[in-house]
Motif scaffolding. Structure first.
Motif, short mmCIF file in Angstrom:
data_model
loop_
_atom_site.label_atom_id
_atom_site.label_comp_id
_atom_site.label_asym_id
_atom_site.label_seq_id
_atom_site.Cartn_x
_atom_site.Cartn_y
_atom_site.Cartn_z
N MET A 1 62.69 -13.87 30.93
CA MET A 1 62.76 -12.68 31.10
C MET A 1 61.81 -11.88 32.08
O MET A 1 60.74 -12.63 32.02
N ARG A 2 62.08 -11.13 33.05
CA ARG A 2 61.38 -10.68 34.15
C ARG A 2 60.58 -9.34 33.71
O ARG A 2 61.61 -8.39 33.16
N SER A 3 59.41 -9.47 34.08
CA SER A 3 58.94 -7.95 33.71
C SER A 3 58.44 -7.15 35.04
O SER A 3 58.67 -7.67 36.04
N GLU A 4 58.50 -5.92 34.93
CA GLU A 4 58.11 -5.05 35.91
C GLU A 4 56.71 -5.14 36.40
O GLU A 4 55.92 -5.28 35.69
N PRO A 5 56.62 -5.05 37.73
CA PRO A 5 55.25 -5.27 38.38
C PRO A 5 54.42 -3.90 37.87
O PRO A 5 55.02 -3.09 37.55
N PRO A 6 53.05 -3.91 37.86
CA PRO A 6 52.31 -2.81 37.59
C PRO A 6 52.59 -1.79 38.48
O PRO A 6 53.07 -1.91 39.64
N ALA A 7 52.25 -0.42 37.97
CA ALA A 7 52.67 0.79 38.78
C ALA A 7 51.86 0.51 40.07
O ALA A 7 52.33 1.09 41.03
N PHE A 8 50.63 0.23 40.25
CA PHE A 8 49.76 0.21 41.44
C PHE A 8 50.54 -0.80 42.47
O PHE A 8 50.77 -0.55 43.67
N LEU A 9 51.08 -2.07 42.06
CA LEU A 9 51.85 -2.82 42.86
C LEU A 9 53.11 -2.14 43.42
O LEU A 9 53.46 -2.45 44.53
N SER A 10 53.60 -1.47 42.58
CA SER A 10 54.73 -0.85 42.94
C SER A 10 54.64 0.16 44.08
O SER A 10 55.45 0.34 45.01
N ARG A 11 53.65 1.04 43.80
CA ARG A 11 53.30 1.90 44.78
C ARG A 11 52.70 1.48 46.08
O ARG A 11 53.21 1.82 47.19
N LEU A 12 51.94 0.27 46.00
CA LEU A 12 51.74 -0.32 47.19
C LEU A 12 52.93 -0.81 47.90
O LEU A 12 52.92 -0.72 49.42
N ASP A 13 53.74 -1.39 47.28
CA ASP A 13 55.03 -1.98 47.91
C ASP A 13 55.90 -0.94 48.55
O ASP A 13 56.43 -1.03 49.54
N ARG A 14 55.93 0.28 47.99
CA ARG A 14 56.47 1.37 48.53
C ARG A 14 55.78 1.93 49.73
O ARG A 14 56.57 2.25 50.68
N PHE A 15 54.59 1.93 49.79
CA PHE A 15 53.78 2.38 50.64
C PHE A 15 54.03 1.31 52.17
O PHE A 15 54.19 1.63 53.32
N GLY A 16 54.02 0.08 51.83
CA GLY A 16 54.42 -0.92 52.85
C GLY A 16 55.55 -1.07 53.47
O GLY A 16 55.63 -1.07 54.59
N ARG A 17 56.62 -0.52 52.64
CA ARG A 17 57.96 -0.61 53.12
C ARG A 17 58.06 0.76 53.93
O ARG A 17 58.63 0.76 55.19
N TYR A 18 57.44 1.92 53.53
CA TYR A 18 57.37 3.11 54.30
C TYR A 18 56.71 2.79 55.63
O TYR A 18 57.32 3.37 56.63
N PHE A 19 55.45 2.37 55.67
CA PHE A 19 54.92 1.95 56.95
C PHE A 19 55.53 1.19 57.87
O PHE A 19 55.83 1.43 58.99
N GLU A 20 56.24 -0.01 57.29
CA GLU A 20 56.90 -0.67 58.05
C GLU A 20 58.13 -0.09 58.83
O GLU A 20 58.49 -0.34 60.14
N ASN A 21 59.10 0.57 58.02
CA ASN A 21 60.12 1.39 58.43
C ASN A 21 59.74 2.42 59.48
O ASN A 21 60.40 2.56 60.69
N SER A 22 58.56 3.05 59.00
CA SER A 22 58.06 4.04 60.12
C SER A 22 57.69 3.54 61.33
O SER A 22 58.12 4.01 62.64
N LEU A 23 56.79 2.55 61.41
CA LEU A 23 56.58 1.65 62.55
C LEU A 23 57.76 1.31 63.43
O LEU A 23 57.94 1.41 64.56
N LEU A 24 58.90 0.56 62.55
CA LEU A 24 59.84 0.12 63.28
C LEU A 24 60.62 1.36 64.05
O LEU A 24 61.00 1.33 65.18
N CYS A 25 60.92 2.59 63.23
CA CYS A 25 61.65 3.69 64.07
C CYS A 25 60.61 4.14 65.10
O CYS A 25 61.33 4.68 66.10
N GLY A 26 59.24 4.29 64.97
CA GLY A 26 58.47 4.64 65.97
C GLY A 26 58.71 3.84 67.37
O GLY A 26 58.75 4.56 68.43
#
Length: 170
Positions: A1-26
């Motif tokens: 069974m797969r558990s969900e990552p801690p909320a901190f890691l989820s937020r960090l992942d979302r921030f990383g994705r947002y940063f990468e996507n923003s950098l690529l668009c820029g």
């Protein structure tokens, strides 16, 4: 069974994705703007900035490398996946372990080698864009390959855990 990552890691992942996507668009927006500006300047003003072509080449490098980093975050790199179609799921997972490890090692070697290249460029005082240190713009190469190696190392351990849990079920 797969558990969900801690909320901190989820937020960090979302921030990383947002940063990468923003950098690529820029980067892409900057490339399009500079390219269009260069066309207008050459065709209508019979002049152009001497650094624009070189900056566009550097932006292509950065865009390509950050695009590869973004593709690696979801394991969306180009693959030749003929063999896994004919393998059982368990054997496919073993193949996947090998491919993850191979990718991590190759990208790690590329990160190390490109880091040495950047260091040599720094020692030789190479310049780009009229008179800026080249190593600053080239430092993206070892960073990108290092990030890809890191991500594929994570994938390796995730797939290894999946394989271990599979053996426990069998």
């Amino acid at each position: 069974m797969r558990s969900e990552p801690p909320a901190f890691l989820s937020r960090l992942d979302r921030f990383g994705r947002y940063f990468e996507n923003s950098l690529l668009c820029g980067l892409l927006g900057l490339m399009i703007t500079l390219g269009a500006m260069q066309i207008v300047q050459r065709n209508f003003l019979s002049s152009s900035f001497q650094w624009t072509d070189e900056l566009l080449r550097l932006l292509v490098l950065w865009l390509g490398l950050f695009g590869a980093v973004a593709a690696s975050r979801d394991d969306k790199h180009i693959t030749i996946d003929i063999l896994s179609r004919f393998l059982s799921e368990k054997k496919g997972l073993v193949l996947r372990l090998f491919l993850d490890l191979f990718t991590a090692v190759v990208c790690g070697i590329l990160a190390w080698s490109s880091g040495r290249f950047v260091q040599m460029e720094r020692e030789f005082d190479s310049v780009v864009l009229v008179n800026l240190p080249a190593w600053i713009f080239e430092a993206v190469i070892p960073v990108a390959f290092g990030l890809i190696a890191y991500r594929y190392t994570i994938f390796f351990f995730q797939h290894l855990n999946r394989l271990r849990s599979w053996r426990g079920d069998a």
